[in-house]
Design an enzyme around this catalytic site. Structure first.
Site, PDB file in Angstrom:
ATOM      1  N   HIS A 124      26.859  42.086  40.075  1.00 53.97           N
ATOM      2  CA  HIS A 124      27.181  43.087  41.106  1.00 53.97           C
ATOM      3  C   HIS A 124      26.035  44.102  41.119  1.00 53.97           C
ATOM      4  O   HIS A 124      25.416  44.346  40.085  1.00 53.97           O
ATOM      5  CB  HIS A 124      28.494  43.751  40.670  1.00 53.97           C
ATOM      6  CG  HIS A 124      29.112  44.673  41.675  1.00 53.97           C
ATOM      7  ND1 HIS A 124      28.645  45.940  41.904  1.00 53.97           N
ATOM      8  CD2 HIS A 124      30.186  44.517  42.481  1.00 53.97           C
ATOM      9  CE1 HIS A 124      29.408  46.531  42.817  1.00 53.97           C
ATOM     10  NE2 HIS A 124      30.350  45.688  43.192  1.00 53.97           N
ATOM     11  N   ASP A 201      30.104  43.547  31.924  1.00 55.04           N
ATOM     12  CA  ASP A 201      30.765  44.122  33.089  1.00 55.04           C
ATOM     13  C   ASP A 201      32.074  43.357  33.262  1.00 55.04           C
ATOM     14  O   ASP A 201      32.096  42.226  33.741  1.00 55.04           O
ATOM     15  CB  ASP A 201      29.851  43.964  34.313  1.00 55.04           C
ATOM     16  CG  ASP A 201      30.539  44.355  35.624  1.00 55.04           C
ATOM     17  OD1 ASP A 201      31.751  44.652  35.593  1.00 55.04           O
ATOM     18  OD2 ASP A 201      29.862  44.352  36.662  1.00 55.04           O
ATOM     19  N   GLN A 204      35.884  42.243  36.764  1.00 52.66           N
ATOM     20  CA  GLN A 204      36.694  41.113  37.234  1.00 52.66           C
ATOM     21  C   GLN A 204      37.300  40.344  36.061  1.00 52.66           C
ATOM     22  O   GLN A 204      37.925  39.296  36.259  1.00 52.66           O
ATOM     23  CB  GLN A 204      35.840  40.149  38.079  1.00 52.66           C
ATOM     24  CG  GLN A 204      35.199  40.764  39.296  1.00 52.66           C
ATOM     25  CD  GLN A 204      36.203  41.082  40.399  1.00 52.66           C
ATOM     26  OE1 GLN A 204      37.328  40.613  40.406  1.00 52.66           O
ATOM     27  NE2 GLN A 204      35.787  41.919  41.336  1.00 52.66           N
ATOM     28  N   LYS A 227      40.998  47.889  40.053  1.00 49.12           N
ATOM     29  CA  LYS A 227      41.027  46.433  40.234  1.00 49.12           C
ATOM     30  C   LYS A 227      42.118  45.797  39.386  1.00 49.12           C
ATOM     31  O   LYS A 227      42.228  44.579  39.319  1.00 49.12           O
ATOM     32  CB  LYS A 227      39.660  45.837  39.896  1.00 49.12           C
ATOM     33  CG  LYS A 227      38.590  46.303  40.873  1.00 49.12           C
ATOM     34  CD  LYS A 227      37.297  45.548  40.749  1.00 49.12           C
ATOM     35  CE  LYS A 227      36.283  46.189  41.706  1.00 49.12           C
ATOM     36  NZ  LYS A 227      35.073  45.411  41.855  1.00 49.12           N
ATOM     37  N   CYS A 365      28.448  43.231  47.554  1.00 52.11           N
ATOM     38  CA  CYS A 365      27.646  44.012  46.599  1.00 52.11           C
ATOM     39  C   CYS A 365      26.935  43.117  45.605  1.00 52.11           C
ATOM     40  O   CYS A 365      26.789  43.468  44.424  1.00 52.11           O
ATOM     41  CB  CYS A 365      28.489  45.054  45.863  1.00 52.11           C
ATOM     42  SG  CYS A 365      29.152  46.304  46.928  1.00 52.11           S
TER      43      CYS A 365
HETATM   44  C1  LIG Z   1      33.915  45.978  41.687  1.00 55.69           C
HETATM   45  C2  LIG Z   1      32.878  45.594  40.714  1.00 55.69           C
HETATM   46  C3  LIG Z   1      32.003  46.529  40.178  1.00 55.69           C
HETATM   47  C4  LIG Z   1      32.000  47.975  40.592  1.00 55.69           C
HETATM   48  O1  LIG Z   1      33.218  48.584  40.308  1.00 55.69           O
HETATM   49  P1  LIG Z   1      33.514  50.071  40.862  1.00 55.69           P
HETATM   50  O2  LIG Z   1      34.949  50.255  40.556  1.00 55.69           O
HETATM   51  O3  LIG Z   1      33.228  50.032  42.334  1.00 55.69           O
HETATM   52  O4  LIG Z   1      32.626  50.995  40.152  1.00 55.69           O
HETATM   53  C5  LIG Z   1      31.084  46.110  39.250  1.00 55.69           C
HETATM   54  N1  LIG Z   1      31.035  44.837  38.857  1.00 55.69           N
HETATM   55  C6  LIG Z   1      31.876  43.891  39.342  1.00 55.69           C
HETATM   56  C7  LIG Z   1      31.784  42.495  38.824  1.00 55.69           C
HETATM   57  C8  LIG Z   1      32.816  44.246  40.285  1.00 55.69           C
HETATM   58  O5  LIG Z   1      33.636  43.316  40.777  1.00 55.69           O
END
Ligand SMILES: *Cc1c(COP(=O)(O)O)cnc(C)c1O
Length: 407
Positions: A124, A201, A204, A227, A365
């Protein structure tokens, strides 16, 4: 195994009973933001109505109670990630904020000219741009792990990229476009063999599967509340004490200090050192409630159910003429990206909306993923615990309608 009672779960989410264009809402964009159950909404409302006060500084009852509630969520999050030391849990505004925190606080201290940072081609933008900014600033270089046609990381190249110059590996647990679940444990082991820390990260990951950071072994694990059935404005940074203590503070201000004079400021210990200013108290409480909600159902059950749904959806969508999928790795989460020949993703999204079906279209993104597969955009359906086989059937029917309009 108790059967997954999705109809009961759906009743917990008020928005799922609403309509769009006189059609029942079919919400297939949880990858961007998941819906909130009533218990989370109630928790937020209750705080606003009866519990609001600033934390940490008050000696009166309301402030002490708000402080206790906020700190209790830290314990909940630690348990959620199987973290033994609660001080290793930092509240942030979200995933993006947490990654920027590490890029500044770790990066400006440990990354120097000539060093390298490894990311993957499926990141992302939030896990690319902060590292790029850091590299530009200190004269370091960004290295990229390539992805295969089906959307898996090339681990042989990854291993070759690791060197004495590597100061950090920053990789996503699950791709938000391809759905690929990366072999984090193996990747951490390879990096740790060279004493290189790994940031994951988990935006997800954490919402969709049981995450045990001790088992993964990673040095940082990051996710967002919104999320995983929580509110916006809250995210989590788990970091190993070893690193957090050595890192500089990111933001300066109230709550992160021990003492301040015009000559010198002494910083508080972790976690306070990284939580400058009044934090998003109510969002933290909402996140705590969301974790309780998900844990009551069981992350393992949710993951199992999503696998069934994803398999069904993949098969049903495969019957559509002229569909191309992006991301077909065997180990993938509940995210399906595709294009329909002859119809732009944005037109698909708009026509689906006419049928009440909410999907995301665009680059998600993750423009480097679009570049890898040479497409400007995709349509993405992402599923969560409240989606049903019926939702998938409506998605398929709606795509067929859109196709007819364009043929
Ligand atoms: C949504 C997402 C982000 C960013 O998350 P925010 O809540 O917008 O800061 C970063 N990495 C992944 C894999 C995402 O799906």
């Amino acid at each position: 195994m108790v059967e997954f009672d999705v109809e009961r779960i759906r009743r917990d989410f008020p928005v799922l009973a609403t309509s769009v264009n006189n059609k029942p809402l079919v919400y297939l964009d949880s990858g961007a933001s998941a819906q909130m159950p009533q218990s989370v909404i109630d928790r937020i409302n209750h705080y606003h109505q009866y519990e609001h006060a600033n934390i940490h500084r008050g000696v009166y009852q309301l402030s002490e109670q708000a402080t206790a509630a906020y700190e209790a969520v830290r314990t909940t999050v630690a348990r959620f990630l199987n973290v033994a030391d609660t001080s290793e849990i930092i509240f942030t505004k979200g995933t993006t904020h947490a990654i920027n925190l590490v890029a500044h606080a770790y990066g400006r201290k440990f990354v120097h000219a000539g060093d390298e940072i490894i990311v993957s081609h499926m990141e992302h933008h939030s896990n690319i741009v902060p590292w790029q900014q850091l590299c530009d600033e200190v004269g370091a270089t960004l290295k990229v792990i390539p992805i295969s046609d089906i959307g898996e990381l090339d681990l042989e190249v990854y291993e070759r990229l690791l060197s004495d110059k590597t100061k950090l590996v920053a990789v996503t647990h699950v791709s938000n476009v391809l759905g690929t679940v990366n072999p984090i444990k193996d990747m951490v082991a390879l990096a740790h063999a060279r004493e290189i820390p790994v940031l994951v990260d988990g935006a997800q990951g954490a919402p969709h599967m049981k995450v045990d950071v001790q088992d993964l072994g990673c040095d940082f694990y990051i996710f967002s509340g919104h999320k995983m059935c929580g509110p916006t404005g809250i995210g989590i940074l788990y970091g190993k004490r070893h690193w957090l203590e050595r890192m500089n503070p990111y933001e300066g201000g109230g709550d992160m200090i021990l003492s301040v004079t015009f000559e010198k400021t002494t910083y508080a210990d972790i976690p306070a050192k990284f939580e400058a200013g009044t934090p998003p108290i109510v969002s933290a409480l909402g996140l705590g409630e969301a974790i309780d909600y998900l844990e009551a159902i069981g992350l393992d059950s949710i993951e199992r159910y999503e696998k069934v749904l994803t398999k069904y959806a993949t098969e049903a969508l495969s019957d559509i003429k002229d569909i191309t999928f992006y991301g077909t790795a065997p180990n993938k989460a509940a995210v399906i990206s595709f294009n329909i020949k002859g119809v732009h993703a944005h037109d698909i999204g708009t026509l689906l909306n006419d049928d009440g079906v909410a999907v995301r279209t665009g680059h998600h993104c993750a423009q480097p993923v679009m570049q890898r597969y040479k497409v400007p955009a995709t349509t993405r359906a992402s599923f969560y615990l409240y989606n049903t086989i019926d939702d998938v059937d409506k998605l398929v029917a709606s795509i067929r309608n859109a196709q007819k309009i364009f043929s």
